[in-house]
Write an enzyme that holds these catalytic residues in place. Sequence first.
Site, mmCIF file in Angstrom:
data_model
loop_
_atom_site.group_PDB
_atom_site.id
_atom_site.type_symbol
_atom_site.label_atom_id
_atom_site.label_comp_id
_atom_site.label_asym_id
_atom_site.label_seq_id
_atom_site.Cartn_x
_atom_site.Cartn_y
_atom_site.Cartn_z
ATOM 1 N N ASP A 48 0.843 -1.207 0.000
ATOM 2 C CA ASP A 48 0.000 0.000 0.000
ATOM 3 C C ASP A 48 0.872 1.250 0.000
ATOM 4 O O ASP A 48 0.666 2.176 -0.790
ATOM 5 C CB ASP A 48 -0.890 0.048 1.257
ATOM 6 C CG ASP A 48 -1.907 -1.069 1.345
ATOM 7 O OD1 ASP A 48 -3.077 -0.825 1.048
ATOM 8 O OD2 ASP A 48 -1.521 -2.179 1.748
ATOM 9 N N ASP A 114 -6.512 5.033 -4.408
ATOM 10 C CA ASP A 114 -6.425 3.876 -3.509
ATOM 11 C C ASP A 114 -5.344 2.975 -4.106
ATOM 12 O O ASP A 114 -5.584 2.296 -5.107
ATOM 13 C CB ASP A 114 -7.754 3.134 -3.417
ATOM 14 C CG ASP A 114 -7.725 2.072 -2.322
ATOM 15 O OD1 ASP A 114 -6.626 1.651 -1.931
ATOM 16 O OD2 ASP A 114 -8.807 1.658 -1.861
ATOM 17 N N ASP A 117 -6.572 -1.524 -3.324
ATOM 18 C CA ASP A 117 -7.934 -1.762 -2.852
ATOM 19 C C ASP A 117 -8.092 -3.258 -2.622
ATOM 20 O O ASP A 117 -7.834 -4.058 -3.528
ATOM 21 C CB ASP A 117 -8.939 -1.270 -3.902
ATOM 22 C CG ASP A 117 -10.381 -1.362 -3.422
ATOM 23 O OD1 ASP A 117 -10.624 -1.047 -2.246
ATOM 24 O OD2 ASP A 117 -11.251 -1.731 -4.227
ATOM 25 N N THR A 119 -6.891 -4.674 0.659
ATOM 26 C CA THR A 119 -5.681 -5.021 1.411
ATOM 27 C C THR A 119 -5.866 -6.302 2.224
ATOM 28 O O THR A 119 -4.965 -7.150 2.272
ATOM 29 C CB THR A 119 -5.269 -3.859 2.351
ATOM 30 O OG1 THR A 119 -5.036 -2.691 1.562
ATOM 31 C CG2 THR A 119 -4.003 -4.200 3.116
ATOM 32 N N HIS A 192 -17.532 -7.582 5.711
ATOM 33 C CA HIS A 192 -18.000 -6.458 6.526
ATOM 34 C C HIS A 192 -19.530 -6.400 6.591
ATOM 35 O O HIS A 192 -20.122 -5.330 6.541
ATOM 36 C CB HIS A 192 -17.467 -5.132 5.975
ATOM 37 C CG HIS A 192 -15.975 -5.038 6.006
ATOM 38 N ND1 HIS A 192 -15.262 -4.882 7.169
ATOM 39 C CD2 HIS A 192 -15.063 -5.087 5.006
ATOM 40 C CE1 HIS A 192 -13.968 -4.832 6.889
ATOM 41 N NE2 HIS A 192 -13.824 -4.965 5.590
#
Length: 306
Positions: A48, A114, A117, A119, A192
């Site tokens: 990242d 980003d 995207d 991770t 999530h």
Amino acid sequence: MSQPTIMRLMALSINTAKRAGSIIRDVMQKGNLGIVEKGKDDLQTEADRSAQRCIIASLSKSFPEIKIIGEEGGSDLNVNNDWLVTKADEDFLTNSCPKQWRDIKDDEFVVWVDPLDGTSEYTQGFLDHVTVLIGIAVNNSAVGGIIHQPYFKNPGGELGRTIWGLKGLGTGGFERLSPPKDKFIVTTTRSHSNAIVQAALDALSPTDIIKVGGAGYKVLQLLEGKAHAYVFASPGCKKWDTCAPEAVLEAQGGTLTDMLGNHYSYGSDVLHPNAQGVLATNGDVSHANIISKLPSNVLEAMRSKC
């Protein structure tokens, strides 16, 4: 005669995203991911950090007056020449600039980056979910985007695919397919979920649900005809997750909004979280019709985040 700024910015972003993708692969190959926890369920790796330095240094050098916002915050832009991309994608520059973008001034642009995207998926080995996202906003609206897949396997075995979209011009880098007409397939979060996310999915009664990581990869499900809609009734993602995917999807005829049907603003001073969730459709189904099916508890939960 030099091409307008937006065309040169898109063309350089295409090659920069490719270079960032090779950095991501290099970090994985070396095996030391350098994982840092930024917050709950929010990881950052050396990939990242390094990919962002490559992207922001490269774009800043060629476009010093354009505002660039990266997921990983401020970056050291003193990178070695090997990470500095200065050559634009010549194939893209053969396109004609849409009239509405020919005279945009540098201070009207905001670039949302980003660098990696997905991770969590990257650290867990779901490498096909990983994308590099560079989104270009003009006067608060997402208009151009690059989605690069570092681990996409091409027919010849070479890794990497770069997809672009610019409103008024169209898209490139992939073959658009339509989803099955006898099904309604939804893509949503892999990791999530919560009661409100599930309530939205239940209300839509999809034939199938594809759970994958990363906003970029979810929008690719729509672009490639694997799903009709991307539904995420949660404030989990941020502007750098959706700017590029929104631009590419809408350049192809789809729609990406919050769960209430409003487009997000991508101005330089906006709050970063997408507090009202994400709803995206690929043009084969009615965006408004999906919103009309959402139950009141889902809509109220999204409105309460305003």
